[in-house]
Enzyme design. Structure first.
Site, PDB file in Angstrom:
ATOM      1  N   SER A   1      41.053  46.269  47.131  1.00  0.00           N
ATOM      2  CA  SER A   1      42.198  47.160  46.991  1.00  0.00           C
ATOM      3  C   SER A   1      42.548  47.791  48.347  1.00  0.00           C
ATOM      4  O   SER A   1      42.807  47.064  49.306  1.00  0.00           O
ATOM      5  CB  SER A   1      41.880  48.195  45.916  1.00  0.00           C
ATOM      6  OG  SER A   1      43.021  48.809  45.431  1.00  0.00           O
TER       7      SER A   1
ATOM      8  N   ASP B   1      47.144  41.690  38.041  1.00  0.00           N
ATOM      9  CA  ASP B   1      46.602  42.917  38.629  1.00  0.00           C
ATOM     10  C   ASP B   1      47.664  44.009  38.570  1.00  0.00           C
ATOM     11  O   ASP B   1      48.724  43.879  39.192  1.00  0.00           O
ATOM     12  CB  ASP B   1      46.183  42.657  40.082  1.00  0.00           C
ATOM     13  CG  ASP B   1      45.378  43.801  40.691  1.00  0.00           C
ATOM     14  OD1 ASP B   1      45.604  44.964  40.307  1.00  0.00           O
ATOM     15  OD2 ASP B   1      44.526  43.524  41.548  1.00  0.00           O
TER      16      ASP B   1
ATOM     17  N   HIS C   1      42.107  44.469  37.849  1.00  0.00           N
ATOM     18  CA  HIS C   1      42.180  44.806  39.268  1.00  0.00           C
ATOM     19  C   HIS C   1      41.004  44.186  40.004  1.00  0.00           C
ATOM     20  O   HIS C   1      39.857  44.557  39.760  1.00  0.00           O
ATOM     21  CB  HIS C   1      42.187  46.326  39.418  1.00  0.00           C
ATOM     22  CG  HIS C   1      42.398  46.807  40.817  1.00  0.00           C
ATOM     23  ND1 HIS C   1      43.246  46.188  41.707  1.00  0.00           N
ATOM     24  CD2 HIS C   1      41.864  47.866  41.493  1.00  0.00           C
ATOM     25  CE1 HIS C   1      43.232  46.837  42.852  1.00  0.00           C
ATOM     26  NE2 HIS C   1      42.398  47.853  42.749  1.00  0.00           N
TER      27      HIS C   1
END
Length: 520
Positions: A236, A461, A489
């Site tokens: 991320s 996602d 995610h």
């Protein structure tokens, strides 16, 4: 919230703050960085400082007992090291970083350290190192020490803390879909007050928490760990940190895995809209999954309609909780944060369905549990510093600002296009307008001269839509794209196809063919 990787080790951050662990692991320097002194800047490169390690297995072992992977023969060390507050003046003040290193017994043919970062910005990398030691394939652990370094301002590394628990409670409880002038002015006022408090406490030092400086810190840590080059696993926001490192130090890259890539080409408005759109799509996937259950969906045949009813209910009469000692009631903001929290991973979808069903029966305990997981609120009503750090890093990284009028127009527009998450995404654009701090905008990142970099995107996602991975792999001259057709995610190590490709890359530097796709 920008993005982060939710893990079952979320509680470790709070537990690592217990006095016993602090004795071996915490910062002993000043609590707050100070602005750079007036001394003239120097071009001398800062020297990496040694890491003061101490064994902290006795403190961490009870925390992880009973968790999947806790039967592995692991040892843990906690450490501290100092880095310059300002790289323009490396002989000026310093701040302290905190590290955790996990080592699997019986390593053979050790390659070096694998630095990990779970994202956020604001999520603890020391927590992530512990979780990675429990979940990463043993083939990887047999060749690498796993090292988590809380970035400057995050977790235990001279944490930025300037937004009170009361302010956070108010910010998260407000109805993000209320777009009347009074509600918006109250919301803007809360953001202004939080920003003013942080500026009063830190002044210009708020600018010290930029990603560019955190990437420079990573290189000093690499040297302190005696690694010739960096091997890195970033999720991320961790992909932003990793790609910034590759831009600054391309010749020092051994292998970078950037999983759940944040789009480097998109501005804040484009990213916010893409995220709102992605969350809407993943909510629809959740709804389809729920209605397809053999035993029936506890939300009935129309989960979106059920949620809208709960939001209307919470706006008119917030839902009380049966949780012992809980004084809060579930407002629309807390309900939506609970939904957003669970949409990060399909494994949390059953919990979400039950929490919403219970709220429909008048008990918001499950909703509050999910919302608190997302915001970093602990059982005693305090918060971790994840929100303070997220805002400090995000705003130090950008010079983009949006007026109240622009935000109001976007919120109205996106509320129509993305009725659950659009208005909230638009309102978040005001945060850095109110933030008073020097800015160090992220550089363009092509990382010319770097070794191959593996970029991973997940088709479903909701936090970092897959298009961001496409753009990052394209922008990085040595980038290779791997796509997982699943939901949730980030992707590694959730599926054999992705796991095999990443393991081969980390261990043997075998790069998969660009554009490889792994099935859901």
């Amino acid at each position: 919230m920008y993005s982060h990787r939710r893990t079952s080790a979320a509680v470790l951050g709070a537990l690592l703050l217990t006095p016993a662990v602090l004795a071996g692991c915490t910062s002993t320097g000043d609590d707050e960085p100070t602005a750079s002194s007036s001394a003239p800047a120097t071009t001398a490169a800062p020297e990496a400082q040694p890491i003061d390690w101490s064994d902290c297995s006795e403190q961490i072992d009870p925390i992880i007992e009973g968790r999947p992977g806790s039967d592995r023969d692991l040892s843990f060390e906690c450490g501290t090291t100092d880095v310059p507050v300002s790289y323009d003046d490396p002989e000026g003040g310093t701040l302290q970083l905190v590290l955790v290193r996990a080592v699997l017994a019986g390593q053979t043919d050790r390659i070096g350290s694998l630095q990990v970062n779970p994202g956020g910005p604001g999520q603890s990398a020391t927590d992530a190192a512990v979780q990675a030691a429990l979940t990463l394939p043993t083939d990887v652990l047999a060749r690498f020490d796993v090292v988590g370094v809380d970035p400057r301002g995050v977790g235990l590394s001279t944490p930025v803390e300037c937004i009170s628990a009361e302010q956070k409670d108010e910010l998260f409880a407000e109805d993000p879909r209320a777009l009347d002038e009074t509600s918006l002015e109250e919301s803007f006022g809360r953001v202004d007050a939080a920003a003013e408090g942080c500026a009063e406490k830190y002044g210009a030092a708020l600018g010290a928490f930029s990603t560019v400086d955190a990437a420079r810190d990573m290189d000093l840590v690499r040297q302190s760990l005696d690694d010739e080059q960096l091997t890195y696993l970033g999720y991320s926001y961790g992909t932003t940190l990793g790609s910034a490192y590759a831009e600054l130090f391309p010749d020092r890259v051994r292998a970078l895995v950037l999983d759940g890539a944040v789009d480097p080409d998109a501005g804040r408005q484009e990213r916010a809209e893409a995220q709102a759109q992605a969350f809407e799509a993943v909510f629809d996937a959740f709804a389809a999954n729920c209605t397809g259950l053999m035993g029936g969906c506890p939300l009935g045949g129309d989960p979106r309609g059920f949620l809208n009813d709960r939001l209307a209910q919470a706006a008119a009469d917030p839902v009380p909780s049966s949780r012992a000692g809980e004084t809060r009631e579930a407002t629309p903001g807390l309900v939506l944060n609970a939904v957003r929290s669970a949409l990060y991973q399909p494994s949390a979808w059953p919990q979400l369905a039950q929490a919403l069903a219970s709220a429909g029966e008048g008990d918001s305990a499950g909703v509050l549990t999910l919302a608190d997981t997302y915001t970093g609120r602990t059982d005693d009503g305090t918060y971790t510093n994840v929100i303070d750090a997220m805002v400090a890093v995000t705003c130090a990284d950008t010079d983009e600002e949006f007026t109240r009028e622009q935000v109001q127009e976007l919120a109205a527009d996106w509320n129509g296009k993305y009725p659950l998450f659009g208005a909230d995404a638009a309102r978040g654009l005001y945060t850095c307008t109110a933030w008073e701090a020097p800015r160090t905008p992220l550089p363009a990142r092509d990382a010319e001269g770097s070794a191959p970099i593996l970029v991973i995107g997940t088709r479903g996602d909701p936090v970092t839509p897959a298009g961001g991975a496409v753009d990052m792999a394209t922008q990085l001259l040595s980038g290779t794209l791997l796509t997982w057709e699943g939901n949730g995610h980030t992707a590694y190590p959730k599926t054999d196809c992705v796991t095999g490709a990443v393991n081969a890359y980390l261990i043997d530097l075998a790069v998969p063919a660009d554009g490889t796709t792994c099935p859901a």
